[in-house]
Design a protein around this motif. Sequence first.
Motif, PDB file in Angstrom:
ATOM      1  N   VAL A 114     -19.169   1.474  -0.018  1.00 58.14           N
ATOM      2  CA  VAL A 114     -18.490   1.147   1.233  1.00 58.14           C
ATOM      3  C   VAL A 114     -19.489   0.503   2.189  1.00 58.14           C
ATOM      4  O   VAL A 114     -19.199  -0.516   2.818  1.00 58.14           O
ATOM      5  CB  VAL A 114     -17.839   2.398   1.866  1.00 58.14           C
ATOM      6  CG1 VAL A 114     -17.223   2.065   3.221  1.00 58.14           C
ATOM      7  CG2 VAL A 114     -16.792   2.990   0.939  1.00 58.14           C
ATOM      8  N   THR A 165       0.819  -1.211   0.000  1.00 54.08           N
ATOM      9  CA  THR A 165       0.000   0.000   0.000  1.00 54.08           C
ATOM     10  C   THR A 165       0.854   1.263   0.000  1.00 54.08           C
ATOM     11  O   THR A 165       0.357   2.334  -0.305  1.00 54.08           O
ATOM     12  CB  THR A 165      -0.957   0.032   1.207  1.00 54.08           C
ATOM     13  OG1 THR A 165      -0.188  -0.028   2.404  1.00 54.08           O
ATOM     14  CG2 THR A 165      -1.940  -1.122   1.158  1.00 54.08           C
ATOM     15  N   ALA A 223     -12.953  -4.374   9.402  1.00 55.63           N
ATOM     16  CA  ALA A 223     -12.598  -3.101   8.760  1.00 55.63           C
ATOM     17  C   ALA A 223     -11.469  -3.297   7.748  1.00 55.63           C
ATOM     18  O   ALA A 223     -11.506  -2.718   6.658  1.00 55.63           O
ATOM     19  CB  ALA A 223     -12.201  -2.067   9.819  1.00 55.63           C
ATOM     20  N   GLN A 224     -10.501  -4.130   8.094  1.00 52.04           N
ATOM     21  CA  GLN A 224      -9.395  -4.411   7.170  1.00 52.04           C
ATOM     22  C   GLN A 224      -9.907  -5.113   5.920  1.00 52.04           C
ATOM     23  O   GLN A 224      -9.517  -4.777   4.804  1.00 52.04           O
ATOM     24  CB  GLN A 224      -8.329  -5.271   7.855  1.00 52.04           C
ATOM     25  CG  GLN A 224      -7.168  -5.640   6.947  1.00 52.04           C
ATOM     26  CD  GLN A 224      -6.361  -4.441   6.496  1.00 52.04           C
ATOM     27  OE1 GLN A 224      -5.952  -3.621   7.326  1.00 52.04           O
ATOM     28  NE2 GLN A 224      -6.121  -4.315   5.213  1.00 52.04           N
ATOM     29  N   ILE A 267     -12.462  -2.846  -1.029  1.00 46.28           N
ATOM     30  CA  ILE A 267     -12.661  -1.550  -1.703  1.00 46.28           C
ATOM     31  C   ILE A 267     -11.433  -1.217  -2.550  1.00 46.28           C
ATOM     32  O   ILE A 267     -11.546  -0.827  -3.709  1.00 46.28           O
ATOM     33  CB  ILE A 267     -12.929  -0.424  -0.677  1.00 46.28           C
ATOM     34  CG1 ILE A 267     -14.248  -0.658   0.064  1.00 46.28           C
ATOM     35  CG2 ILE A 267     -12.908   0.937  -1.342  1.00 46.28           C
ATOM     36  CD1 ILE A 267     -15.479  -0.587  -0.790  1.00 46.28           C
ATOM     37  N   ARG A 268     -10.238  -1.397  -1.981  1.00 48.00           N
ATOM     38  CA  ARG A 268      -9.008  -1.091  -2.723  1.00 48.00           C
ATOM     39  C   ARG A 268      -8.811  -2.044  -3.897  1.00 48.00           C
ATOM     40  O   ARG A 268      -8.253  -1.663  -4.922  1.00 48.00           O
ATOM     41  CB  ARG A 268      -7.795  -1.133  -1.805  1.00 48.00           C
ATOM     42  CG  ARG A 268      -7.711   0.054  -0.867  1.00 48.00           C
ATOM     43  CD  ARG A 268      -6.372   0.129  -0.163  1.00 48.00           C
ATOM     44  NE  ARG A 268      -6.326   1.211   0.794  1.00 48.00           N
ATOM     45  CZ  ARG A 268      -6.030   2.484   0.498  1.00 48.00           C
ATOM     46  NH1 ARG A 268      -5.753   2.808  -0.734  1.00 48.00           N
ATOM     47  NH2 ARG A 268      -6.020   3.409   1.424  1.00 48.00           N
ATOM     48  N   ILE A 307     -15.042   3.284   9.690  1.00 41.38           N
ATOM     49  CA  ILE A 307     -15.725   1.999   9.515  1.00 41.38           C
ATOM     50  C   ILE A 307     -15.799   1.283  10.852  1.00 41.38           C
ATOM     51  O   ILE A 307     -16.851   0.778  11.252  1.00 41.38           O
ATOM     52  CB  ILE A 307     -15.017   1.126   8.462  1.00 41.38           C
ATOM     53  CG1 ILE A 307     -15.253   1.719   7.091  1.00 41.38           C
ATOM     54  CG2 ILE A 307     -15.497  -0.314   8.521  1.00 41.38           C
ATOM     55  CD1 ILE A 307     -14.559   1.021   5.970  1.00 41.38           C
ATOM     56  N   PHE A 361     -10.534   7.893   2.515  1.00 43.58           N
ATOM     57  CA  PHE A 361     -11.040   6.683   3.155  1.00 43.58           C
ATOM     58  C   PHE A 361     -10.500   6.602   4.578  1.00 43.58           C
ATOM     59  O   PHE A 361      -9.332   6.890   4.825  1.00 43.58           O
ATOM     60  CB  PHE A 361     -10.604   5.442   2.369  1.00 43.58           C
ATOM     61  CG  PHE A 361     -11.019   4.155   3.002  1.00 43.58           C
ATOM     62  CD1 PHE A 361     -12.276   3.636   2.763  1.00 43.58           C
ATOM     63  CD2 PHE A 361     -10.165   3.475   3.854  1.00 43.58           C
ATOM     64  CE1 PHE A 361     -12.667   2.453   3.355  1.00 43.58           C
ATOM     65  CE2 PHE A 361     -10.548   2.293   4.444  1.00 43.58           C
ATOM     66  CZ  PHE A 361     -11.802   1.781   4.201  1.00 43.58           C
ATOM     67  N   SER A 362     -11.361   6.180   5.516  1.00 41.11           N
ATOM     68  CA  SER A 362     -10.945   6.075   6.908  1.00 41.11           C
ATOM     69  C   SER A 362     -11.408   4.746   7.488  1.00 41.11           C
ATOM     70  O   SER A 362     -12.611   4.527   7.675  1.00 41.11           O
ATOM     71  CB  SER A 362     -11.533   7.230   7.724  1.00 41.11           C
ATOM     72  OG  SER A 362     -11.350   6.997   9.097  1.00 41.11           O
ATOM     73  N   ARG A 363     -10.449   3.871   7.766  1.00 39.35           N
ATOM     74  CA  ARG A 363     -10.766   2.594   8.405  1.00 39.35           C
ATOM     75  C   ARG A 363     -11.332   2.850   9.806  1.00 39.35           C
ATOM     76  O   ARG A 363     -12.186   2.120  10.289  1.00 39.35           O
ATOM     77  CB  ARG A 363      -9.523   1.723   8.485  1.00 39.35           C
ATOM     78  CG  ARG A 363      -9.850   0.310   8.911  1.00 39.35           C
ATOM     79  CD  ARG A 363      -8.639  -0.570   9.053  1.00 39.35           C
ATOM     80  NE  ARG A 363      -7.680  -0.425   7.990  1.00 39.35           N
ATOM     81  CZ  ARG A 363      -6.434  -0.848   8.054  1.00 39.35           C
ATOM     82  NH1 ARG A 363      -5.992  -1.447   9.137  1.00 39.35           N
ATOM     83  NH2 ARG A 363      -5.616  -0.692   7.044  1.00 39.35           N
ATOM     84  N   GLU A 374     -11.674  -2.614   3.727  1.00 45.52           N
ATOM     85  CA  GLU A 374     -10.711  -1.760   3.027  1.00 45.52           C
ATOM     86  C   GLU A 374     -10.056  -2.525   1.886  1.00 45.52           C
ATOM     87  O   GLU A 374      -9.911  -2.000   0.777  1.00 45.52           O
ATOM     88  CB  GLU A 374      -9.646  -1.240   3.984  1.00 45.52           C
ATOM     89  CG  GLU A 374      -8.652  -0.333   3.295  1.00 45.52           C
ATOM     90  CD  GLU A 374      -7.628   0.296   4.219  1.00 45.52           C
ATOM     91  OE1 GLU A 374      -6.756   1.020   3.701  1.00 45.52           O
ATOM     92  OE2 GLU A 374      -7.694   0.069   5.444  1.00 45.52           O
ATOM     93  N   ASP A 375      -9.670  -3.772   2.143  1.00 48.93           N
ATOM     94  CA  ASP A 375      -9.039  -4.581   1.097  1.00 48.93           C
ATOM     95  C   ASP A 375      -9.968  -4.767  -0.099  1.00 48.93           C
ATOM     96  O   ASP A 375      -9.542  -4.658  -1.249  1.00 48.93           O
ATOM     97  CB  ASP A 375      -8.623  -5.952   1.645  1.00 48.93           C
ATOM     98  CG  ASP A 375      -7.465  -5.859   2.630  1.00 48.93           C
ATOM     99  OD1 ASP A 375      -6.817  -4.794   2.704  1.00 48.93           O
ATOM    100  OD2 ASP A 375      -7.231  -6.860   3.342  1.00 48.93           O
TER     101      ASP A 375
END
Length: 175
Positions: A105, A23, A85-86, A92-93, A63, A58-60, A89-90
């Motif tokens: 999201v 990342t 949350a991880q 979404i990315r 979430i 984006f903010s983990r 994020e994974d």
Amino acid sequence: MRCPYCRHADSRVVDSSEAEDGTLIRRRRSCTECGRRFTTVEEAVLAIVKRSGVTEPFSRTKIMAGVRKACQGRPVDEDAIALLAQSVEDSIRARGAAEVPSQEVGLAILEPLRNLDEVAYLRFASVYRSFDSLSDFEREIAALREKTAENRAVPPGGEDPDEARPAEAAGAKQT
């Protein structure tokens, strides 16, 4: 990239390496003017587009806060929330888009939350999907029950381990 020492506008990349599971990219640079070396860190910024059209990073943490509220009073530990949350994020990315609508999201949160805790899922879905009436809850509970039944269904050609087979057991004893 400006040199932090002499402020010269030109530098060359000497070495690059990935960090934090790809990342981040760390670049070792050398200033073409003064010759000093410095390190830069680059991160791909993921922007969330709100319904109003405003974008924010984006903010983990956001979430986790939303999921934590849904899980309040439930037997869900902080590590499980962080893992959820991880994974959100994974996912979404992994789409590869620089900007993602906030709606996507929210949808990415729903499935992992359903697997984590059904009551927390209902709480989150009721706010996220703006439930207005009892029938909204009933419809969502029916969908949850259907999904749970599908997950517990016997695989094709498989046996249901919960079913006792007394006839075969009795037949085996008689031989």
